[in-house]
Scaffold this motif. Structure first.
Motif, PDB file in Angstrom:
ATOM      1  N   SER A   1     134.160  32.264 -10.028  1.00  0.00           N
ATOM      2  CA  SER A   1     134.160  31.214  -9.002  1.00  0.00           C
ATOM      3  C   SER A   1     134.967  30.007  -9.454  1.00  0.00           C
ATOM      4  CB  SER A   1     132.730  30.760  -8.696  1.00  0.00           C
ATOM      5  OG  SER A   1     132.026  31.828  -8.148  1.00  0.00           O
ATOM      6  N   ALA A   2     134.940  29.734 -10.772  1.00  0.00           N
ATOM      7  CA  ALA A   2     135.689  28.585 -11.293  1.00  0.00           C
ATOM      8  C   ALA A   2     137.171  28.894 -11.446  1.00  0.00           C
ATOM      9  CB  ALA A   2     135.115  28.163 -12.631  1.00  0.00           C
ATOM     10  N   GLY A   3     137.551  30.149 -11.215  1.00  0.00           N
ATOM     11  CA  GLY A   3     138.959  30.518 -11.306  1.00  0.00           C
ATOM     12  C   GLY A   3     139.427  30.790 -12.723  1.00  0.00           C
ATOM     13  N   VAL A   4     138.470  30.855 -13.685  1.00  0.00           N
ATOM     14  CA  VAL A   4     138.858  31.116 -15.074  1.00  0.00           C
ATOM     15  C   VAL A   4     139.303  32.580 -15.228  1.00  0.00           C
ATOM     16  CG1 VAL A   4     138.020  31.142 -17.467  1.00  0.00           C
ATOM     17  CG2 VAL A   4     137.309  29.336 -15.918  1.00  0.00           C
ATOM     18  N   MET A   5     138.698  33.474 -14.466  1.00  0.00           N
ATOM     19  CA  MET A   5     139.122  34.882 -14.479  1.00  0.00           C
ATOM     20  C   MET A   5     138.980  35.440 -13.066  1.00  0.00           C
ATOM     21  SD  MET A   5     135.821  36.464 -16.446  1.00  0.00           S
ATOM     22  CE  MET A   5     136.493  38.081 -16.636  1.00  0.00           C
ATOM     23  N   ASP A   6     139.641  36.596 -12.807  1.00  0.00           N
ATOM     24  CA  ASP A   6     139.496  37.168 -11.474  1.00  0.00           C
ATOM     25  C   ASP A   6     138.564  38.374 -11.511  1.00  0.00           C
ATOM     26  OD1 ASP A   6     141.011  39.278 -12.387  1.00  0.00           O
ATOM     27  OD2 ASP A   6     142.881  38.429 -11.653  1.00  0.00           O
ATOM     28  N   THR A   7     138.175  38.831 -10.324  1.00  0.00           N
ATOM     29  CA  THR A   7     137.187  39.911 -10.254  1.00  0.00           C
ATOM     30  C   THR A   7     137.725  41.196 -10.885  1.00  0.00           C
ATOM     31  OG1 THR A   7     137.992  40.284  -8.026  1.00  0.00           O
ATOM     32  CG2 THR A   7     135.899  39.137  -8.231  1.00  0.00           C
ATOM     33  N   ARG A   8     139.035  41.391 -10.796  1.00  0.00           N
ATOM     34  CA  ARG A   8     139.631  42.617 -11.347  1.00  0.00           C
ATOM     35  C   ARG A   8     139.368  42.718 -12.856  1.00  0.00           C
ATOM     36  NH1 ARG A   8     145.209  43.957  -8.701  1.00  0.00           N
ATOM     37  NH2 ARG A   8     143.830  43.900  -6.940  1.00  0.00           N
ATOM     38  N   LYS A   9     139.355  41.540 -13.524  1.00  0.00           N
ATOM     39  CA  LYS A   9     139.067  41.555 -14.960  1.00  0.00           C
ATOM     40  C   LYS A   9     137.560  41.566 -15.213  1.00  0.00           C
ATOM     41  CE  LYS A   9     143.281  39.270 -16.421  1.00  0.00           C
ATOM     42  NZ  LYS A   9     143.891  37.960 -16.563  1.00  0.00           N
ATOM     43  N   ALA A  10     136.806  41.048 -14.239  1.00  0.00           N
ATOM     44  CA  ALA A  10     135.349  40.942 -14.445  1.00  0.00           C
ATOM     45  C   ALA A  10     134.650  42.295 -14.268  1.00  0.00           C
ATOM     46  CB  ALA A  10     134.762  39.927 -13.477  1.00  0.00           C
ATOM     47  N   PHE A  11     135.162  43.140 -13.355  1.00  0.00           N
ATOM     48  CA  PHE A  11     134.481  44.413 -13.097  1.00  0.00           C
ATOM     49  C   PHE A  11     134.315  45.277 -14.355  1.00  0.00           C
ATOM     50  CE2 PHE A  11     136.004  44.095  -8.440  1.00  0.00           C
ATOM     51  CZ  PHE A  11     134.835  43.469  -8.064  1.00  0.00           C
ATOM     52  N   PRO A  12     135.404  45.497 -15.136  1.00  0.00           N
ATOM     53  CA  PRO A  12     135.217  46.338 -16.332  1.00  0.00           C
ATOM     54  C   PRO A  12     134.236  45.732 -17.337  1.00  0.00           C
ATOM     55  CG  PRO A  12     137.559  45.950 -15.906  1.00  0.00           C
ATOM     56  CD  PRO A  12     136.798  45.086 -14.968  1.00  0.00           C
ATOM     57  N   VAL A  13     134.161  44.384 -17.350  1.00  0.00           N
ATOM     58  CA  VAL A  13     133.220  43.742 -18.281  1.00  0.00           C
ATOM     59  C   VAL A  13     131.789  44.151 -17.923  1.00  0.00           C
ATOM     60  CG1 VAL A  13     132.385  41.528 -19.169  1.00  0.00           C
ATOM     61  CG2 VAL A  13     134.790  41.800 -18.627  1.00  0.00           C
ATOM     62  N   ILE A  14     131.526  44.300 -16.621  1.00  0.00           N
ATOM     63  CA  ILE A  14     130.177  44.716 -16.190  1.00  0.00           C
ATOM     64  C   ILE A  14     129.885  46.128 -16.702  1.00  0.00           C
ATOM     65  CG2 ILE A  14     128.736  45.232 -14.171  1.00  0.00           C
ATOM     66  CD1 ILE A  14     130.196  42.991 -12.698  1.00  0.00           C
ATOM     67  N   ASN A  15     130.891  47.023 -16.605  1.00  0.00           N
ATOM     68  CA  ASN A  15     130.706  48.389 -17.122  1.00  0.00           C
ATOM     69  C   ASN A  15     130.307  48.345 -18.592  1.00  0.00           C
ATOM     70  OD1 ASN A  15     132.192  48.573 -14.724  1.00  0.00           O
ATOM     71  ND2 ASN A  15     132.952  50.576 -15.268  1.00  0.00           N
ATOM     72  N   TRP A  16     131.046  47.528 -19.361  1.00  0.00           N
ATOM     73  CA  TRP A  16     130.773  47.460 -20.805  1.00  0.00           C
ATOM     74  C   TRP A  16     129.439  46.779 -21.090  1.00  0.00           C
ATOM     75  CZ3 TRP A  16     133.147  50.511 -23.995  1.00  0.00           C
ATOM     76  CH2 TRP A  16     134.443  50.953 -23.698  1.00  0.00           C
ATOM     77  N   ALA A  17     129.088  45.789 -20.261  1.00  0.00           N
ATOM     78  CA  ALA A  17     127.806  45.094 -20.473  1.00  0.00           C
ATOM     79  C   ALA A  17     126.653  46.067 -20.253  1.00  0.00           C
ATOM     80  CB  ALA A  17     127.692  43.902 -19.532  1.00  0.00           C
ATOM     81  N   ASN A  18     126.803  46.956 -19.255  1.00  0.00           N
ATOM     82  CA  ASN A  18     125.767  47.969 -19.022  1.00  0.00           C
ATOM     83  C   ASN A  18     125.567  48.818 -20.267  1.00  0.00           C
ATOM     84  OD1 ASN A  18     124.852  47.521 -16.386  1.00  0.00           O
ATOM     85  ND2 ASN A  18     126.682  48.469 -15.521  1.00  0.00           N
ATOM     86  N   LEU A  19     126.695  49.192 -20.876  1.00  0.00           N
ATOM     87  CA  LEU A  19     126.613  50.002 -22.094  1.00  0.00           C
ATOM     88  C   LEU A  19     126.018  49.177 -23.236  1.00  0.00           C
ATOM     89  CD1 LEU A  19     127.356  52.862 -22.886  1.00  0.00           C
ATOM     90  CD2 LEU A  19     129.562  52.034 -23.688  1.00  0.00           C
ATOM     91  N   GLY A  20     126.374  47.886 -23.251  1.00  0.00           N
ATOM     92  CA  GLY A  20     125.871  46.991 -24.304  1.00  0.00           C
ATOM     93  C   GLY A  20     124.360  46.882 -24.300  1.00  0.00           C
TER      94      GLY A  20
END
Lengths: 536, 112
Positions: free
Chosen positions: A73-92
């Protein structure tokens, strides 16, 4: 009761530990964390490392999603970069399951002991060490909680009611799935329910198949938990929670189908492969939990474009997200202070150029504005806050006198822009809902057109400084307090033609007008000063 | 917006009729700038029949004032209705521009 209290206390310690650890590790990373995260997302590998670590540390993909939502929301990153982070967080989040396979008594005792020593030496009051001490305490309590849960679960084999439940359920997979699903919704953590399932399976109360179904139910519930969290969210943040729901549904459905196919046809698939490794039933559940995350990623991957489009349609970015993104600020420029300062100036030019839009909806001679005034205000405040943080970072990294002088000037301008945004928003809110009557309408028209002209002229002067414009601006922003005073006196005597509400509104509007002109004058003087500093 | 340009001795007199807003200001700007052909131009703008002015109109007046000052010419405004005068007053224009009640006064001021 003892079993219940043991598990209940374990859950309590687990949640206190998670909160302490996550809060204080975030404090350690401090305000630089967001910048570091923003930077780390430039490479896929660093995104993966961040996702894994954040998932493992926070033990809640929802907490990671909330953090990502703020960044997106703050524009620091976009959703395209955020989605894979969610995949990895699930594994984490599954890391805790692997750790729980080992006896943690010694680790827990060491951590609690170390924290006690730190408290004895009052390190918990030290500015430098307090967050480390509390994070350490959090980790100790987290593992102590898991130990309690494991201990309580091992006592379950003596519990008559559980035996009755198992007997009555007759090994029903549907019921076990439902239990895993509902309990996870209540506890809000699929990994902790999997820890309980691992303990129950390891003492032989449930068989492996039943445990697997509980893990699947828990995994689906964690997606539903995210979706429930999304009810209060909008825009990009909502896209992230829907993405988590999609991942979990796909992961549970695909894993479930593979397991059913294996059970029905006897084809050697997941369970056969896992059992070939000879690992324990508890370990098998941990592996199944991890596999759900991996399979969800594999299944979603070919459709990621479709998923992204669907999410954008489902939850389009909010006005604030669209307008509230800095156009120029870039962390890459921080190493070169002169360029970084120019970027802040450009950003401030953009903010100034948007100020006339705050009063455009009130003016007769304007096109329909693209955004609501409240959105412009919130977005503007957000970008101005980004500018302030950026300036702090410049000052932190560069200590030469000329850089610090420019930082101070730009910070002062930034504060004036924020104040202007606030007063103009207040002016809009004061005028917009009230019928001021014909007599006051002309006055309001004069004030609005005057402000509009001043804001436009200042915006142009900031973009292209010239002494003549500055002289005009200095003249046009002279003190208006006497003029506004006489207008207020004029309208106070008009109680027969003007409602009380309209009179009060005129009073407030003249005060706001006076303040805007004063702020603009301060800004003009700062522009002059900046120019002199540059000349020097 | 109706724009009438007349020559009175060595002074251009522009009379505005109607509304000076964002849709008409560009035309006014181009006609007014076009009339400033002399080395030290003298311009009087009469607002006698102008019934509306917005920031776009005020902006053109500022541009003209700047241009005339650069060429050491003279500018005077006149015959404003109370409503138009209030807009100029609140905008702070009365303290930086010459404003007179009648065209004769404006012409006299310019040719002092």
């Amino acid at each position: 009761l003892k079993i219940f209290l043991s598990i209940f206390a374990g859950l309590g310690l687990f949640f206190i530990g998670i909160r302490l650890m996550a809060d204080h590790l975030q404090q350690i990373a401090g305000r630089k964390m967001r910048r570091l995260v923003g930077r780390s997302m430039t490479h896929q590998l660093s995104g993966a490392v961040f996702g894994l670590t954040a998932g493992a540390v926070m033990q809640s993909t929802n907490a990671v999603i909330q953090m990502l939502g703020t960044l997106v929301s703050a524009g620091v990153m976009d959703t395209r970069k955020a989605f894979p982070v969610i995949n990895w967080a699930n594994l984490g989040t599954s890391m805790i399951l692997l750790l729980s396979l080992f006896s943690m008594n010694l680790l827990v005792l060491t951590l609690i002991g170390l924290t006690g020593v730190a408290y004895f030496f009052r390190l918990n009051h030290s500015v430098l060490h307090r967050h480390w001490v509390k994070a350490l305490l959090g980790i100790g309590l987290l593992f102590l909680g898991i130990d309690f849960i494991k201990h309580g679960s091992s006592l379950l084999k003596e519990a008559g009611w559980l035996k009755d439940y198992i007997f009555m359920s007759g090994g029903s997979h549907g019921l076990n799935f439902l239990v895993g699903f509902v309990v996870t919704l209540l506890v809000q953590s699929s990994s902790i329910i999997t820890v309980v399932a691992m303990s129950v399976v390891s003492v032989g109360l449930l068989d492996l198949g039943q445990g697997v179904v509980i893990v699947l139910g828990a995994s689906l519930a964690s997606g539903v938990n995210a979706w429930m969290l999304g009810n209060n969210l909008t825009g990009y943040a909502r896209q992230l929670v829907f993405y988590q729901l999609i991942l979990k549904v796909l992961g549970v459905a695909a894993t479930g189908l593979l397991l059913i196919l294996e059970a029905l046809t006897g084809l050697p698939l997941l369970m056969t492969a896992i059992q070939l490794t000879g690992i324990s039933p508890a370990f098998t559940l941990a592996v199944i939990y991890m596999l759900v995350q991996v399979i969800s990623d594999l299944v979603a991957h070919p459709f990621h474009h479709t998923i992204e489009h669907a999410l954008t349609r489902l939850s389009p970015p909010t006005e604030i997200e669209v307008v509230g993104k800095p156009h120029y600020l870039s962390d890459h420029a921080l190493g070169e202070p002169q360029s970084a300062l120019v970027l802040v100036e450009r950003e401030q030019e953009e903010l100034l150029a948007k100020l006339p839009d705050f009063i455009n909806p009130l003016r007769e001679d304007s096109v329909t504005p693209a955004y609501k005034v409240e959105s412009l205000h919130d977005a503007g405040q957000k970008v101005a806050a980004e500018c302030a943080e950026f300036l702090t970072n410049i000052a932190d990294q560069h200590h030469s006198r000329d850089v610090l002088e420019r930082v101070v000037l730009l910070r002062q301008r930034n504060e004036l822009i924020r104040s202007l945004q606030e007063v103009l928003r207040d002016l809009y809110l004061e005028i917009q809902p009230i019928d001021h009557g014909e007599s006051a309408q002309q006055l309001l028209h004069g004030m609005l057109e005057s402000l509009h002209l001043l804001l436009l002229t200042l915006s142009e002067a900031q973009a292209e400084w010239n002494p003549e414009d500055m002289e005009i601006l200095r003249s046009l922003t002279h003190d208006r307090s006497e003029m506004m005073d006489s207008i207020r006196r004029r309208f106070i005597g008009m109680e027969h033609t003007l409602s009380k509400e309209a009179q009060q509104s005129i009073f407030a509007v003249t005060m706001h007008f006076e303040r805007v002109v004063w702020l603009l004058r301060r800004y003009v003087l700062l522009l002059d000063q900046s120019h002199l500093t540059l000349d020097l | 917006l109706d724009i009438t340009v007349a020559q009175v001795d060595n002074t251009q007199v522009i009379t505005l009729r109607g509304r000076l807003d964002s849709s008409t200001s560009a035309e006014f700007e181009s006609q007014a700038l076009g009339s400033l052909t002399a080395d030290q131009p003298r311009l009087v703008i009469s607002f006698s029949e102008l019934n509306y002015i917005s920031s776009a109109g005020l902006r053109v007046i500022l541009i003209l004032a700047k241009k005339i000052r650069q060429t050491q010419g003279r500018l005077a405004l006149c015959e404003m209705s109370p409503a138009i005068r209030e807009v100029f007053d609140i905008s702070g224009f009365l303290s930086i521009l010459t404003v007179r009640n009648t065209q004769a006064e404006a012409l006299a001021e310019i040719n002092l």
